[in-house]
Write an enzyme that holds these catalytic residues in place. Structure first.
Site, PDB file in Angstrom:
ATOM      1  N   MET A 134     -13.050  10.776  -5.492  1.00 33.23           N
ATOM      2  CA  MET A 134     -12.315   9.531  -4.968  1.00 33.23           C
ATOM      3  C   MET A 134     -11.424   9.652  -3.645  1.00 33.23           C
ATOM      4  SD  MET A 134      -9.010   8.236  -5.368  1.00 33.23           S
ATOM      5  CE  MET A 134      -7.984   8.222  -6.979  1.00 33.23           C
ATOM      6  N   ASP A 137      -2.147  12.817   2.237  1.00 32.31           N
ATOM      7  CA  ASP A 137      -1.755  13.980   1.307  1.00 32.31           C
ATOM      8  C   ASP A 137      -2.422  15.274   2.233  1.00 32.31           C
ATOM      9  OD1 ASP A 137      -1.058  12.159  -0.498  1.00 32.31           O
ATOM     10  OD2 ASP A 137      -2.746  12.680  -1.532  1.00 32.31           O
ATOM     11  N   ASP A 139       7.768   3.865 -13.980  1.00 31.71           N
ATOM     12  CA  ASP A 139       6.645   4.568 -13.992  1.00 31.71           C
ATOM     13  C   ASP A 139       6.617   5.953 -14.398  1.00 31.71           C
ATOM     14  OD1 ASP A 139       3.809   4.917 -13.571  1.00 31.71           O
ATOM     15  OD2 ASP A 139       4.005   4.869 -11.614  1.00 31.71           O
ATOM     16  N   GLU A 146      -4.636   2.155 -14.859  1.00 33.94           N
ATOM     17  CA  GLU A 146      -3.680   3.337 -15.243  1.00 33.94           C
ATOM     18  C   GLU A 146      -3.081   3.001 -16.505  1.00 33.94           C
ATOM     19  OE1 GLU A 146      -1.677   5.467 -12.048  1.00 33.94           O
ATOM     20  OE2 GLU A 146       0.281   5.290 -13.529  1.00 33.94           O
ATOM     21  N   ASP A 183       4.535   8.485 -15.351  1.00 33.63           N
ATOM     22  CA  ASP A 183       3.354   9.405 -15.209  1.00 33.63           C
ATOM     23  C   ASP A 183       3.298  10.843 -15.699  1.00 33.63           C
ATOM     24  OD1 ASP A 183       2.454   7.364 -13.269  1.00 33.63           O
ATOM     25  OD2 ASP A 183       3.291   8.346 -11.637  1.00 33.63           O
ATOM     26  N   GLU A 241      -6.401  -1.050  -8.148  1.00 29.26           N
ATOM     27  CA  GLU A 241      -5.589  -0.425  -9.361  1.00 29.26           C
ATOM     28  C   GLU A 241      -4.306  -1.387  -9.723  1.00 29.26           C
ATOM     29  OE1 GLU A 241      -4.387   3.834  -8.803  1.00 29.26           O
ATOM     30  OE2 GLU A 241      -2.762   3.521 -10.333  1.00 29.26           O
ATOM     31  N   LYS A 301      -0.630  -2.679 -10.985  1.00 29.83           N
ATOM     32  CA  LYS A 301       0.630  -2.354 -11.524  1.00 29.83           C
ATOM     33  C   LYS A 301       1.686  -3.423 -11.357  1.00 29.83           C
ATOM     34  CE  LYS A 301       3.735   1.321 -10.768  1.00 29.83           C
ATOM     35  NZ  LYS A 301       4.287   2.679  -9.882  1.00 29.83           N
ATOM     36  N   HIS A 308      -4.981  11.108  -0.865  1.00 25.23           N
ATOM     37  CA  HIS A 308      -4.734   9.917  -0.076  1.00 25.23           C
ATOM     38  C   HIS A 308      -5.027  10.425   1.208  1.00 25.23           C
ATOM     39  CE1 HIS A 308      -1.801   9.003  -3.382  1.00 25.23           C
ATOM     40  NE2 HIS A 308      -2.136   7.672  -3.041  1.00 25.23           N
ATOM     41  N   ASP A 353      -3.442  10.987 -13.298  1.00 26.02           N
ATOM     42  CA  ASP A 353      -2.566  10.538 -12.105  1.00 26.02           C
ATOM     43  C   ASP A 353      -1.312  10.628 -12.722  1.00 26.02           C
ATOM     44  OD1 ASP A 353      -1.469   9.680  -9.959  1.00 26.02           O
ATOM     45  OD2 ASP A 353      -1.971   7.329 -10.375  1.00 26.02           O
ATOM     46  N   ASP A 377      -6.977   5.964 -14.489  1.00 29.49           N
ATOM     47  CA  ASP A 377      -5.940   6.910 -14.230  1.00 29.49           C
ATOM     48  C   ASP A 377      -5.322   7.210 -15.477  1.00 29.49           C
ATOM     49  OD1 ASP A 377      -6.257   7.111 -11.639  1.00 29.49           O
ATOM     50  OD2 ASP A 377      -4.262   5.942 -11.110  1.00 29.49           O
ATOM     51  N   HIS A 423       0.908   1.928 -16.135  1.00 26.99           N
ATOM     52  CA  HIS A 423       1.231   0.765 -15.636  1.00 26.99           C
ATOM     53  C   HIS A 423       1.057  -0.440 -16.627  1.00 26.99           C
ATOM     54  CE1 HIS A 423      -0.235   2.329 -11.362  1.00 26.99           C
ATOM     55  NE2 HIS A 423       0.755   2.768 -12.101  1.00 26.99           N
TER      56      HIS A 423
HETATM   57  C1  GCO Z   1       1.417   4.793  -8.680  1.00 27.31           C
HETATM   58  C2  GCO Z   1       0.223   4.780  -8.598  1.00 27.31           C
HETATM   59  C3  GCO Z   1      -0.476   5.623  -7.397  1.00 27.31           C
HETATM   60  C4  GCO Z   1      -1.824   5.362  -7.215  1.00 27.31           C
HETATM   61  C5  GCO Z   1      -2.354   6.408  -6.178  1.00 27.31           C
HETATM   62  C6  GCO Z   1      -3.800   6.392  -5.750  1.00 27.31           C
HETATM   63  O1  GCO Z   1       2.061   4.278  -9.744  1.00 27.31           O
HETATM   64  O2  GCO Z   1       2.311   5.648  -7.873  1.00 27.31           O
HETATM   65  O3  GCO Z   1      -0.311   5.268  -9.766  1.00 27.31           O
HETATM   66  O4  GCO Z   1      -0.034   7.239  -7.831  1.00 27.31           O
HETATM   67  O5  GCO Z   1      -2.771   5.802  -8.376  1.00 27.31           O
HETATM   68  O6  GCO Z   1      -1.687   6.136  -4.935  1.00 27.31           O
HETATM   69  O7  GCO Z   1      -4.032   5.077  -5.360  1.00 27.31           O
HETATM   70 MN    MN Z   2      -2.470   5.376 -10.471  1.00 28.29          MN
HETATM   71 MN    MN Z   3       1.464   5.280 -11.598  1.00 28.99          MN
END
Ligand code: GCO
Ligand code: MN
Ligand code: MN
Length: 395
Positions: free
Chosen positions: A97, A66, A264, A226, A266, A190, A192, A63, A296, A254, A229
């Protein structure tokens, strides 16, 4: 720099040609959560690039914030960009990306492209255009839009039809910007369902796909689905990915792991629902999908920096093990005999109906052996058990 645990080199050792990528925010995640402070120091972009190269990754994504923290002076920005570029050159790590942080700053607490405040919406465009410029400086080809704050807690706040129009205006605007700058970005939406908003707009792959075809440049826009999600939404991820892929809209993915019905998580790819992870890898590999395998996800909050690199190496390793299992599935005589029987029931490979008046007439007149069709099982119990045994390593 933390030394890498001595890992053996074998068939599952990642290499750049496997196209594994990580976000700066993933391996850089310091273990903060809504209930507690960071548990490990943040790792800087330069160290991340070197470490990912050592582990065999292909690329790193970021990002805007970041890489260049919010509030940096232009001198700081130039230094950060210069050092990052040097690390990329030294290691050969790519930036396939890029994306914008449209969620951290309190200014976005009612959304970015869908905030009720038109000034916030234009600020989000400004931030995104600048982040697109930054991504291009490093050769990014895919631009991800994760609308984490695009949503509501209460429908008293905004008209959801209006919000979709604002969202569409923003994507149309940024598509034109990408064209005007000759950036040639592919945009990947993306989905979610929730978190951090109570409810997020475009919550699933299906919502996003339908939205794409209402845009001015649908050819530029696809999906970045993802695992976590769709699993949060209780959906079958591989089906969603397949539908996006079949529509030519799988632009990015992702990968991570998630238990249903939770926040979430991850987690490390493959660490939950191994069979689902296997069928996803099989889909991507059997289809020879050319995109980036992006993780991700982040290490458990219990981990120190060594644990972060164990997490990164483990994500890639599990993918490669499952890739080998998919090849084994495709070669296993007993499994393929069952698959072959199913294919035979499907008619000539790929046999499909296409309307003509003759075909309609012939189907109307066709005599079906319904007793036979009712009586004959499909063999899926056997097929699934063989798949399980293959995954469990006893075949
Ligand atoms: C989340 C998202 C993020 C995005 C990322 C890139 O649930 O936090 O998955 O991690 O993927 O911000 O766009
Ligand atoms: Mn993501
Ligand atoms: Mn996520």
């Amino acid at each position: 720099m933390t030394p890498t645990r001595s890992t053996k080199q074998d068939a599952y050792t990642p290499r750049p040609e496997h196209h594994f990528t990580f976000g700066l925010w993933t391996v850089g995640n310091p273990g903060r959560d809504p209930f507690g402070e960071p548990t490990r120091p943040a790792i800087g972009p330069v160290e991340i690039v070197h470490k990912l190269a050592e582990l065999g990754a292909y690329g790193v994504n970021f990002h805007d914030d970041d890489l260049v923290p919010r509030g940096s002076s232009s001198t700081e920005r130039d230094r950060i960009v210069r050092e990052f570029r040097k690390a990329l050159e030294e290691t050969g790590i790519k930036v396939p990306m890029a994306t914008t942080n449209l969620f951290g700053d309190p200014v976005f607490r009612d959304g970015a492209f869908t905030s009720v405040d038109a000034n916030v919406r234009r600020h989000a465009l400004q931030k995104t255009m600048r982040a697109m410029d930054l991504g291009k400086e490093f050769g990014a080809e895919t631009y991800v839009f994760w609308g984490g704050r695009e949503g509501t807690e209460t429908n008293a706040s905004k008209d959801p039809q209006e919000a979709i129009k604002w969202f569409r205006d923003a994507i149309n605007f940024l598509s034109e910007y990408s064209i005007a700058q000759n950036y040639n970005y592919k945009f990947a939406l993306e989905p979610k369902p929730n978190e951090p908003r109570g409810d997020i707009f475009l919550p699933t792959i299906g919502h996003a796909l339908a939205f794409i075809y209402t845009l001015d440049h649908p050819e530029m826009v696809g999906l970045n689905p993802e695992i976590a999600h769709d699993t949060m939404a209780g959906l079958e991820f591989t089906h969603g990915v397949a539908q996006a892929m079949e529509a030519g809209k799988l632009f990015h993915i992702d990968l991570n792991a998630q238990k249903p019905g939770r926040y979430d998580q991850d987690h490390r790819f493959g660490s939950e629902d191994l069979k689902a992870a296997f069928f996803l890898v099989k889909l991507l590999e059997d289809s020879k999908w050319p995109g980036m395998r992006h993780f991700d996800s982040h290490a458990y909050r219990t981990e120190d920096q060594q644990g972060v690199w164990d997490f990164a190496a483990g994500s890639m390793r599990t993918y490669l093990i499952l890739k080998e299992k998919a090849a084994q599935f495709n070669q296993d005589a007993e499994i393929q005999a069952l698959v072959g029987e199913l294919a035979a029931r499907g008619g000539k490979p790929g046999a499909r109906v296409k309307y003509s008046s003759q075909l309609a007439q012939s189907i109307r007149d066709e005599k079906f052996d319904l007793e036979g069709l009712r009586a004959k099982g499909y063999g899926y119990e056997r097929l699934d058990q063989l798949t399980m045994e293959l995954l469990l390593g006893v075949r």
